[in-house]
Design an enzyme around this catalytic site. Sequence first.
Site, PDB file in Angstrom:
ATOM      1  N   HIS A 170      18.065  72.140  50.493  1.00 22.14           N
ATOM      2  CA  HIS A 170      17.404  72.803  49.366  1.00 22.14           C
ATOM      3  C   HIS A 170      16.776  71.768  48.428  1.00 22.14           C
ATOM      4  O   HIS A 170      15.622  71.902  48.002  1.00 22.14           O
ATOM      5  CB  HIS A 170      18.414  73.630  48.567  1.00 22.14           C
ATOM      6  CG  HIS A 170      18.797  74.934  49.184  1.00 22.14           C
ATOM      7  ND1 HIS A 170      17.883  75.918  49.475  1.00 22.14           N
ATOM      8  CD2 HIS A 170      20.014  75.439  49.534  1.00 22.14           C
ATOM      9  CE1 HIS A 170      18.506  76.972  49.988  1.00 22.14           C
ATOM     10  NE2 HIS A 170      19.807  76.710  50.030  1.00 22.14           N
ATOM     11  N   GLU A 173      23.036  72.019  50.946  1.00 24.84           N
ATOM     12  CA  GLU A 173      22.449  71.960  49.606  1.00 24.84           C
ATOM     13  C   GLU A 173      21.434  70.829  49.501  1.00 24.84           C
ATOM     14  O   GLU A 173      20.449  70.932  48.762  1.00 24.84           O
ATOM     15  CB  GLU A 173      23.547  71.811  48.553  1.00 24.84           C
ATOM     16  CG  GLU A 173      24.567  72.945  48.524  1.00 24.84           C
ATOM     17  CD  GLU A 173      23.948  74.332  48.371  1.00 24.84           C
ATOM     18  OE1 GLU A 173      22.821  74.440  47.833  1.00 24.84           O
ATOM     19  OE2 GLU A 173      24.590  75.317  48.799  1.00 24.84           O
TER      20      GLU A 173
END
Length: 500
Positions: free
Chosen positions: A267, A264
């Site tokens: 991202h 994550e």
Amino acid sequence: MEAKLKELKERLRETNDLFAAGAVLSWDQSTYMPPAGAEARGRQIATLARIAHETITDDKTGQLLDDLRPYEESLPYDSDDASLIRLARRYYEKLVNIPSDFVSKLNSHSAVTYSAWTKARPANDFAAVAPLLEKTLELSREFSSFFKAEHVMDPLIGFSDYGMTVATINPLFADLRNQLTPLVETITAQTPPEDGFLKAHYPEDKQEAIGLDAIRQYGFDFERGRQDRTHHPFMTKFSLSDVRITTRFNENDLSDALFSTMHEAGHAMYELGIDRKFEATPLAEGTSSGVHESQSRLWENIVGRSRDFWTYFYPQLQEAFPSQLGDVSLDKFYRAINKVQRSLIRTDADEVTYNLHVIIRYDLERELLEGRLAVRDLPEAWRARYTSDLGVTPPNDRDGVLQDVHWFGGTIGGSFQGYTLGNVMSAQFFDAALRAHPNIPVQIRQGDFATLHNWLKENIYRHGSKFTPEELIARTTGGALSNEPYMRYLRQKYGELYEL
């Protein structure tokens, strides 16, 4: 023209703010909202989505775009203004086809379905969400009907991976499946590495601390980002100065939260690296699901599961967990975190089998949309494909058809293909970075991630959505999307690990 461009930017900013407010509500629903708030939250999210949709698709927006076309055409293609007008027109021409009441209906239904899924999955109760999933399928087909397309799935794919269609993805995935299946067979025939020590007891607070320390060293900016807990990890953004990541912890599995955090963060680092002058415009987004996923997989796998990274970071991990890892060698640990095995859960899958999980989902949702598969038969179809493709059969729906949130929090179609496209792109982008800076592996072994991070910011992140995925790949790598660098990466890495 200056006045018209200013007015367009103001309309885009208003739309952005509405979508951002909706994102805050969705983030809260997935993290801290009490369960009883689901119905009202669905209504609130639907209201914001409807107003945002009405704003961007207003006739005045279309008129501004028409008026600005001569100005756009007078500018270089890659100028900021031309790119903004071009991208705004692309969004407008897509969204104007979708009725506002449908947007509200879809968002409201998705919020209710997500809440139902959070209860149905731990209860292993597919029947509880099957009627909602049938409605999702109906809405997904209705969404596609607003567009002219060769395949019912193409409009859904196009919203998240612009330029990609069933016709372009099918051969790419078929080629991957043909290459990966025998590789999985060869590797899983070997003696698997020992990994029991990864399943020891790892206190949640220490897991969280070491994960945050890893991404801080990657370059994650905690002045503009944070991490919270959720059912299914995700990244969301409220502005270029407020990017959130989430994870979940399993005190009996070190790998779960650690690599989720790296994923994550990849991202988030993409979003945090976008040129801030694009704030509150359509340019201030990653250019596609696949490109976005390339960055999460690059930092999670190509860096985060590399021997170079753990040569540097493993002593820090041992210091955090001395009783669990103090007697475990670096080589033993490295082999364990890269263990290839036939498994049930996509998010826990290794690099070699992962794309087979994705391709199964892509094929099933295509069959659902085409009407060749009914929702009631989905659990059995899922089990059959896992048995044939991965050699494992889910013992229940919790670890089968209910494991992923995507169909229960959005549409059926358009989400899963980005994961595999991202894996393929990650190897191409990393290859390009190595060509520019061959010393990156040495730097990673020394705990220096700046050269890689800066190359990604300069060549990918800062552009936001200025370029299409196809354009970005060509500009960055000098070629077109190809499976070859990715398969070469897998064969080299796992050939050495398993002495093939």
